[in-house]
Design a protein around this motif. Structure first.
Motif, short mmCIF file in Angstrom:
data_model
loop_
_atom_site.label_atom_id
_atom_site.label_comp_id
_atom_site.label_asym_id
_atom_site.label_seq_id
_atom_site.Cartn_x
_atom_site.Cartn_y
_atom_site.Cartn_z
N UNK A 78 -9.59 5.25 -19.11
CA UNK A 78 -10.85 5.79 -18.61
C UNK A 78 -10.77 6.04 -17.10
N UNK A 79 -10.11 5.12 -16.39
CA UNK A 79 -9.92 5.31 -14.95
C UNK A 79 -9.16 6.60 -14.66
N UNK A 80 -8.09 6.79 -15.41
CA UNK A 80 -7.26 7.98 -15.22
C UNK A 80 -8.07 9.24 -15.45
N UNK A 81 -8.86 9.26 -16.54
CA UNK A 81 -9.70 10.42 -16.83
C UNK A 81 -10.78 10.61 -15.76
N UNK A 82 -11.33 9.50 -15.28
CA UNK A 82 -12.36 9.54 -14.23
C UNK A 82 -11.81 10.26 -12.99
N UNK B 272 -1.42 -1.38 -6.20
CA UNK B 272 -0.82 -0.24 -5.48
C UNK B 272 -1.39 1.10 -5.97
N UNK B 273 -1.75 1.14 -7.26
CA UNK B 273 -2.35 2.37 -7.80
C UNK B 273 -3.72 2.60 -7.16
N UNK B 274 -4.48 1.52 -7.02
CA UNK B 274 -5.80 1.65 -6.41
C UNK B 274 -5.71 2.03 -4.92
N UNK B 275 -4.71 1.48 -4.23
CA UNK B 275 -4.52 1.85 -2.83
C UNK B 275 -4.17 3.32 -2.72
N UNK B 276 -3.33 3.79 -3.65
CA UNK B 276 -2.95 5.20 -3.67
C UNK B 276 -4.18 6.08 -3.94
N UNK C 210 -9.99 -5.86 -11.03
CA UNK C 210 -9.60 -4.44 -10.98
C UNK C 210 -8.52 -4.22 -12.02
N UNK C 211 -8.83 -3.40 -13.01
CA UNK C 211 -7.86 -3.12 -14.06
C UNK C 211 -6.76 -2.23 -13.49
N UNK C 212 -5.50 -2.67 -13.57
CA UNK C 212 -4.40 -1.86 -13.08
C UNK C 212 -3.73 -2.47 -11.85
#
Length: 291
Positions: free
Chosen positions: A77-81, A130-134, A125-127
């Motif tokens: 869902x995050x990716x689609x968001x 480093x992905x969230x920082x990006x 935070x799911x994931x």
């Protein structure tokens, strides 16, 4: 009080409201809407943003998710968001449609992410971090692109705003439901600025968005004793939610138990379909997945 107002706008009885919303939630789950993320994906908001009547609705929904529901989204869902958000930003950069709305969304999203990233270990935070920082870096890039956005000047010999008579310009201003849009248009020409400062215009705007009893609590008077309607509008906006206005909204059919866009409709088999339809605002949509 806030809970009652939500129920009232959804035609839900306050004493039976929780049960009714729970029933709606269970119905949606039986139709595959188990989580907010799944519902978000199934309703194809990626295509909805291409429809100008649905654009503001989807943006508002993304903004509400950014403020309070980001940690409830699954990885998919995050990716689609963020894919939808990317399409929205690129659309605004291409057609210059409502950049201020997207700036507000990105500001809320970046603020939330900064808090969540700093509080890793305390919040969920799911994931990978480093992905969230990006993602945060991408948001900052988008914000800079929107900040540098230059409106292209169209050169033609056709009719312009300056050529319209005063009563037509005034009618245009009275069609706006957002105070910032009025201020922005008022910066185009001296004539529009004069019209945008009209007290009656701001009075109508206050009356459209807010109740009279709210005026009394935040009354602002000039030195001559006149009500400062423009200042009152922005003061009231800080304390009360403005009336939401969308070209097209999601609706829930109680007879068929489905969500659908009002403009698209759906083949309801009820004798009186209109009586079965309940409008679902962006906030109501999220509330359905809180139980």
């Amino acid at each position: 009080m806030k809970k009652y107002s939500i129920m009232k706008s959804m035609n839900v009885h306050p004493k039976k409201g929780k049960r009714t919303i729970l029933e709606m939630t269970q119905i949606l789950k039986r139709h595959g809407y188990c989580t907010l993320g799944e519902a978000f994906n199934r309703l194809d908001f990626s295509s909805a943003i291409q429809d100008i009547r649905r654009f503001n609705y989807v943006v508002k929904l993304l903004q509400l998710i950014a403020k309070s529901q980001l940690t409830s989204l699954s990885g998919v869902a995050q990716k689609n968001y963020f894919n939808i958000l990317d399409k929205i930003v690129q659309k605004v950069l291409d057609d210059h449609h409502n950049p201020r709305l997207i700036k507000d969304l990105l500001q809320d999203l970046s603020s939330t992410l900064c808090i969540l990233i700093r509080g890793v270990g305390k919040s969920v935070l799911v994931g990978n971090i480093n992905i969230w920082i990006c993602r945060l870096e991408t948001i900052l890039t988008w914000q800079q692109q929107l900040q540098d956005l230059q409106m292209t000047k169209q050169v033609n010999n056709g009719l312009t705003l300056s050529d319209l008579p005063l009563h037509m310009l005034n009618n245009i201003l009275y069609r706006f439901s957002d105070g910032w849009d009025i201020i922005t248009l008022g910066q185009v020409t001296p004539t529009l600025y004069m019209l945008s400062e009209d007290r009656q215009l701001w009075k109508k705007l206050c009356q459209y968005h807010f109740a009279e009893k709210q005026f009394c609590r935040h009354l602002i008077l000039s030195e001559k004793g006149h009500i400062e309607w423009k200042l009152m509008y922005f003061a009231l906006q800080k304390h009360y939610p403005a009336k939401e206005q969308y070209g097209d909204t999601l609706h829930f059919c109680r007879h068929c138990s489905i969500l659908f866009w009002k403009d698209s409709g759906h083949p309801c088999t009820a004798a009186d379909p209109d009586s079965c339809f309940t409008p679902v605002s962006p906030q109501h949509f999220i509330d359905l997945f809180k139980f």
